[in-house]
Write an enzyme that holds these catalytic residues in place. Structure first.
Site, PDB file in Angstrom:
ATOM      1  N   PHE A 186      36.811  38.134  44.121  1.00 30.99           N
ATOM      2  CA  PHE A 186      36.820  38.510  45.438  1.00 30.99           C
ATOM      3  C   PHE A 186      37.042  39.984  45.518  1.00 30.99           C
ATOM      4  CE2 PHE A 186      38.300  38.556  49.913  1.00 30.99           C
ATOM      5  CZ  PHE A 186      37.258  38.125  50.430  1.00 30.99           C
ATOM      6  N   THR A 188      39.386  41.893  46.890  1.00 32.26           N
ATOM      7  CA  THR A 188      40.692  42.134  47.167  1.00 32.26           C
ATOM      8  C   THR A 188      41.485  41.830  45.685  1.00 32.26           C
ATOM      9  OG1 THR A 188      41.310  40.261  48.061  1.00 32.26           O
ATOM     10  CG2 THR A 188      40.897  42.095  49.442  1.00 32.26           C
ATOM     11  N   LYS A 189      40.734  41.353  44.832  1.00 31.97           N
ATOM     12  CA  LYS A 189      41.258  40.910  43.473  1.00 31.97           C
ATOM     13  C   LYS A 189      41.347  42.214  42.627  1.00 31.97           C
ATOM     14  CE  LYS A 189      42.066  36.477  44.467  1.00 31.97           C
ATOM     15  NZ  LYS A 189      41.387  36.406  45.896  1.00 31.97           N
ATOM     16  N   ASN A 190      41.940  41.788  41.286  1.00 30.55           N
ATOM     17  CA  ASN A 190      42.093  42.631  40.429  1.00 30.55           C
ATOM     18  C   ASN A 190      40.648  43.384  40.022  1.00 30.55           C
ATOM     19  OD1 ASN A 190      44.713  42.224  40.885  1.00 30.55           O
ATOM     20  ND2 ASN A 190      45.157  41.185  39.061  1.00 30.55           N
ATOM     21  N   LEU A 191      39.733  42.771  39.955  1.00 30.84           N
ATOM     22  CA  LEU A 191      38.345  43.417  39.726  1.00 30.84           C
ATOM     23  C   LEU A 191      37.309  42.380  40.576  1.00 30.84           C
ATOM     24  CD1 LEU A 191      36.117  41.918  37.165  1.00 30.84           C
ATOM     25  CD2 LEU A 191      38.463  41.623  36.493  1.00 30.84           C
TER      26      LEU A 191
END
Length: 383
Positions: A186, A188-191
């Site tokens: 998603f 906002t996640k880390n990638l």
């Protein structure tokens, strides 16, 4: 009469980081021959496999889809129990419930908000099919303690690593810590792949079931065909599946993002360190815990606001243009679970954590000046 002060610009609590290289990677696919399941999907899955310990990775349309696929691949169904944490997004539990499993909630550790192995040990039974932990905020759970519990009752471990891709525990990467791991990409996640996710499975048979489930249940191996008198076009369905396939367009973005994952992780660690240094001694606040031997990929910065002031501080931060969030309402508080008889008070540590938790802005493009603004605003509000 003086003019009112201008409204400060909104600082989101999370945001994707998109580079010119990311854009070029996507447009290259749009100029090519494949949009859906093609060479970029295969390349992305190979890269995720390498990142997560060399196990087979199956990409998909979201982290929620990944959980559905993982539970289906593990054979979760009616009569089974899935033990999980209430301190997570609802999908960790609901995707098992959709398949007919009973959800059993185990409380979290008071300090980390990670599922407590001792609490798990108290609630497992011969019906336990999966123990599903969550790497809350990017900090891996204690799989070294959870795996023996699962092995004792014949269950599998699942790492909901939506927050923690790129992290390590005791030198092992996320993806190699549990029997099955689910990832989220998603924004906002880390990638990110836009929307997207993946399942990583140590057992090749589980991985194949995961793959077929997300590919409409299609079987394409002639050695397994039950109808044997058709031509080379033939494929057949033995168990129902869904279409959770990720696209080449999304995977091109994911491949480009993977090249920056180490830099993303480093910047998140720097932001975490700045928050820790500034907030650790502030009365009325409690900063996150990091266990020895763990190298987190910090997705959230979950500060705790003490003294029953979390809502007041939340509203004050939002009024100042700082997009804080709360992660998460205990899963069994959701009406869909409450209507099934789950009652408040079931997991006291998780409920107390929820009452205090506030997620501060955390994303790679956050500047030091942005971080200073968050710190200054927060410390003024809690004085």
């Amino acid at each position: 009469m003086s003019e009112s002060s201008p409204t400060p610009p909104l600082l989101p609590y999370g945001r994707q980081s998109i580079s010119a290289e990311d854009i070029e990677a996507v447009t290259a696919v749009l100029r090519g021959d494949w949009l859906t399941t093609g060479p970029a999907v295969a390349a992305f899955e190979a890269a995720i496999s390498e990142l997560t310990g060399g196990h087979r990775a199956v990409s998909c349309t979201s982290g929620t889809a990944a959980l559905h696929m993982a539970y289906a691949g593990l054979g979760v169904g009616p009569g089974d129990e899935v033990v999980t944490t209430p301190m997570t997004f609802v999908a960790t539990a609901s995707c098992a419930a959709i398949l007919g499993a009973k959800i059993v909630f185990a409380d979290v550790e008071e300090d980390t908000a990670l599922i407590d192995p001792a609490a798990v040990d108290e609630v497992v039974s011969e019906r336990t099919k999966v123990i599903a932990a969550v790497d809350y905020a990017g900090h891996p759970a204690d799989y070294a303690a959870l795996q023996p519990i699962a092995d004792r009752v014949g269950a599998a471990t699942l790492d909901d690593a939506a927050h923690s891709v790129g992290g390590f525990a005791d030198g092992r990467p996320v993806g190699d810590l549990a029997d099955v791991t689910t990832l989220s990409f998603f924004p906002t996640k880390n990638l990110t792949t836009g929307e997207g996710g993946a399942v990583v499975a140590k057992d090749p048979a589980v991985a194949q079931r995961v793959h077929e489930f997300h590919f409409i249940g299609l079987v394409r191996d002639p050695a397994r065909f039950e109808i044997t008198d058709e031509g080379p076009w033939h494929q057949e369905v033995h168990e129902f599946g869904v279409n959770y396939r990720l696209t080449d367009v999304a995977c091109a973005l994911g491949l480009s993002q993977l090249r920056r994952l180490a830099a993303f992780k480093q910047r998140r660690a720097e932001i975490t360190a700045k928050y820790n240094e500034a907030l650790a001694g502030v009365d009325g606040l409690r900063t996150p815990v990091q266990r020895p031997g763990v190298d987190p990929a910090w997705h959230l910065y979950p500060v705790r606001v003490l003294g029953g002031r979390r809502r007041e501080v939340f509203e004050g931060m939002r009024a100042a243009g700082i997009g804080v969030q709360v992660n998460y309402i205990p899963v069994y508080w959701h009406p869909v679970f409450a209507k099934q008889g789950y009652q408040r008070g079931l997991c006291p540590n998780a409920e107390q954590f929820y009452r205090e938790e506030l997620s501060l802005p955390m994303f790679p493009d956050l500047t030091d000046a942005d971080v200073d603004r968050v710190i200054e605003t927060l410390t003024k509000l809690v004085r």
